[in-house]
Design a protein around this motif. Structure first.
Motif, mmCIF file in Angstrom:
data_model
loop_
_atom_site.group_PDB
_atom_site.id
_atom_site.type_symbol
_atom_site.label_atom_id
_atom_site.label_comp_id
_atom_site.label_asym_id
_atom_site.label_seq_id
_atom_site.Cartn_x
_atom_site.Cartn_y
_atom_site.Cartn_z
ATOM 1 N N PRO A 158 -30.320 -16.871 -14.693
ATOM 2 C CA PRO A 158 -28.970 -17.099 -14.174
ATOM 3 C C PRO A 158 -28.003 -17.695 -15.192
ATOM 4 N N TYR A 159 -28.489 -18.247 -16.271
ATOM 5 C CA TYR A 159 -27.622 -18.916 -17.246
ATOM 6 C C TYR A 159 -27.230 -17.995 -18.388
ATOM 7 N N SER A 160 -28.210 -17.376 -19.005
ATOM 8 C CA SER A 160 -27.915 -16.479 -20.129
ATOM 9 C C SER A 160 -27.579 -15.069 -19.661
ATOM 10 N N GLU A 161 -28.085 -14.694 -18.486
ATOM 11 C CA GLU A 161 -27.986 -13.325 -17.983
ATOM 12 C C GLU A 161 -28.578 -12.320 -18.971
ATOM 13 N N PHE A 162 -29.544 -12.785 -19.739
ATOM 14 C CA PHE A 162 -30.273 -11.960 -20.702
ATOM 15 C C PHE A 162 -31.675 -11.784 -20.145
ATOM 16 N N HIS A 163 -32.005 -10.569 -19.739
ATOM 17 C CA HIS A 163 -33.264 -10.288 -19.049
ATOM 18 C C HIS A 163 -34.271 -9.647 -20.002
ATOM 19 N N VAL A 164 -35.465 -10.220 -20.015
ATOM 20 C CA VAL A 164 -36.535 -9.720 -20.881
ATOM 21 C C VAL A 164 -37.779 -9.479 -20.038
ATOM 22 N N THR A 171 -32.362 -6.861 -22.251
ATOM 23 C CA THR A 171 -30.965 -6.451 -22.151
ATOM 24 C C THR A 171 -30.118 -7.569 -21.561
ATOM 25 N N ALA A 172 -28.877 -7.602 -21.963
ATOM 26 C CA ALA A 172 -27.911 -8.507 -21.346
ATOM 27 C C ALA A 172 -27.434 -7.854 -20.051
ATOM 28 N N LYS A 173 -27.237 -8.657 -19.015
ATOM 29 C CA LYS A 173 -26.889 -8.122 -17.693
ATOM 30 C C LYS A 173 -25.589 -7.318 -17.707
ATOM 31 N N HIS A 174 -24.579 -7.809 -18.401
ATOM 32 C CA HIS A 174 -23.273 -7.142 -18.381
ATOM 33 C C HIS A 174 -22.972 -6.361 -19.652
ATOM 34 N N LYS A 175 -23.955 -6.273 -20.539
ATOM 35 C CA LYS A 175 -23.764 -5.552 -21.796
ATOM 36 C C LYS A 175 -25.116 -4.963 -22.205
ATOM 37 N N PRO A 176 -25.508 -3.864 -21.582
ATOM 38 C CA PRO A 176 -26.826 -3.287 -21.879
ATOM 39 C C PRO A 176 -27.016 -3.028 -23.381
ATOM 40 N N THR A 177 -28.171 -3.398 -23.871
ATOM 41 C CA THR A 177 -28.463 -3.256 -25.287
ATOM 42 C C THR A 177 -29.151 -1.928 -25.582
ATOM 43 N N THR A 178 -28.809 -1.357 -26.709
ATOM 44 C CA THR A 178 -29.448 -0.125 -27.164
ATOM 45 C C THR A 178 -30.162 -0.357 -28.495
ATOM 46 N N THR A 179 -30.190 -1.591 -28.924
ATOM 47 C CA THR A 179 -30.851 -1.978 -30.166
ATOM 48 C C THR A 179 -32.189 -2.634 -29.825
ATOM 49 N N GLY A 190 -34.372 -2.295 -26.563
ATOM 50 C CA GLY A 190 -33.357 -2.865 -25.686
ATOM 51 C C GLY A 190 -33.540 -2.258 -24.303
ATOM 52 N N ALA A 191 -32.430 -2.008 -23.603
ATOM 53 C CA ALA A 191 -32.505 -1.364 -22.290
ATOM 54 C C ALA A 191 -32.775 0.129 -22.444
ATOM 55 N N SER A 192 -32.317 0.682 -23.555
ATOM 56 C CA SER A 192 -32.507 2.101 -23.846
ATOM 57 C C SER A 192 -32.378 2.271 -25.360
ATOM 58 N N GLY A 193 -32.506 3.495 -25.811
ATOM 59 C CA GLY A 193 -32.351 3.762 -27.242
ATOM 60 C C GLY A 193 -33.667 3.721 -27.991
ATOM 61 N N LYS A 194 -33.579 3.409 -29.269
ATOM 62 C CA LYS A 194 -34.747 3.416 -30.145
ATOM 63 C C LYS A 194 -35.771 2.367 -29.741
ATOM 64 N N ILE A 195 -37.016 2.686 -30.055
ATOM 65 C CA ILE A 195 -38.134 1.771 -29.836
ATOM 66 C C ILE A 195 -38.800 1.562 -31.191
#
Length: 160
Positions: free
Chosen positions: A40-46, A99-107, A136-141
């Motif tokens: 709830p604080y960072s909104e960064f989900h792992v 991924t960040a909740k409001h800014k999905p990561t592709t890295t 990230g949420a999508s993209g390269k692995i």
């Protein structure tokens, strides 16, 4: 004085479909874990999914706390659960998605320093590397064949 050069070698998968089927399933478990993160604080989900030598998959997600140091990362949540409940099994493969909740990561997002140290402890304990896939949420692995590839100067019991 002498300089040394340290290099890491990673495999890069351009997208999810390039992963082997078993790793796709493991990464899907990491997605499920990521979706259950308490952040709830960072909104960064792992989310992390850990394949053990007995075939079991252990999931972990980050768990935050208003007193920030009291939280725990997804990787350590899964590792410590596995260590406590399956102490004789080895950690074979780890899949991580963040991924960040409001800014999905592709890295690809690698484990933090504390998690790298925890993974290192288990590599040394089991005398075998842990293969790590991270995205990230999508993209390269990215795939690393061992934690020492991501943390070349391991701090181990040798120094104690």
């Amino acid at each position: 004085m002498k300089k040394i050069k340290i290099e890491s070698e990673l495999e890069v998968f351009e997208d999810f479909s390039e992963l082997p089927q078993e790793i796709q399933r493991l990464m899907e478990a990491a997605f499920e874990a990521r979706d259950s993160a308490y952040a709830p604080y960072s909104e960064f989900h792992v989310g992390t999914a850990l394949l053990l030598s007995n075939g079991k998959v252990i999931k972990g997600s980050n768990q935050e706390n208003a007193a920030y140091p009291s939280g725990l990362c997804a990787e350590r949540t899964a590792i410590y659960y596995a260590g406590a409940n399956f102490p004789d099994e080895t950690l074979e493969v780890m899949a991580i998605s963040a991924t960040a909740k409001h800014k999905p990561t592709t890295t690809p997002i690698p484990p933090c320093g504390a998690c790298r140290q925890a993974i290192a402890e288990y590599e040394v304990k089991q005398k075998q590397p842990v293969v790590i896939y991270f995205m990230g949420a999508s993209g390269k692995i990215f795939k690393s064949d061992s934690l020492s590839n991501l943390l070349p100067f391991l701090f181990t019991q040798e120094y104690l």
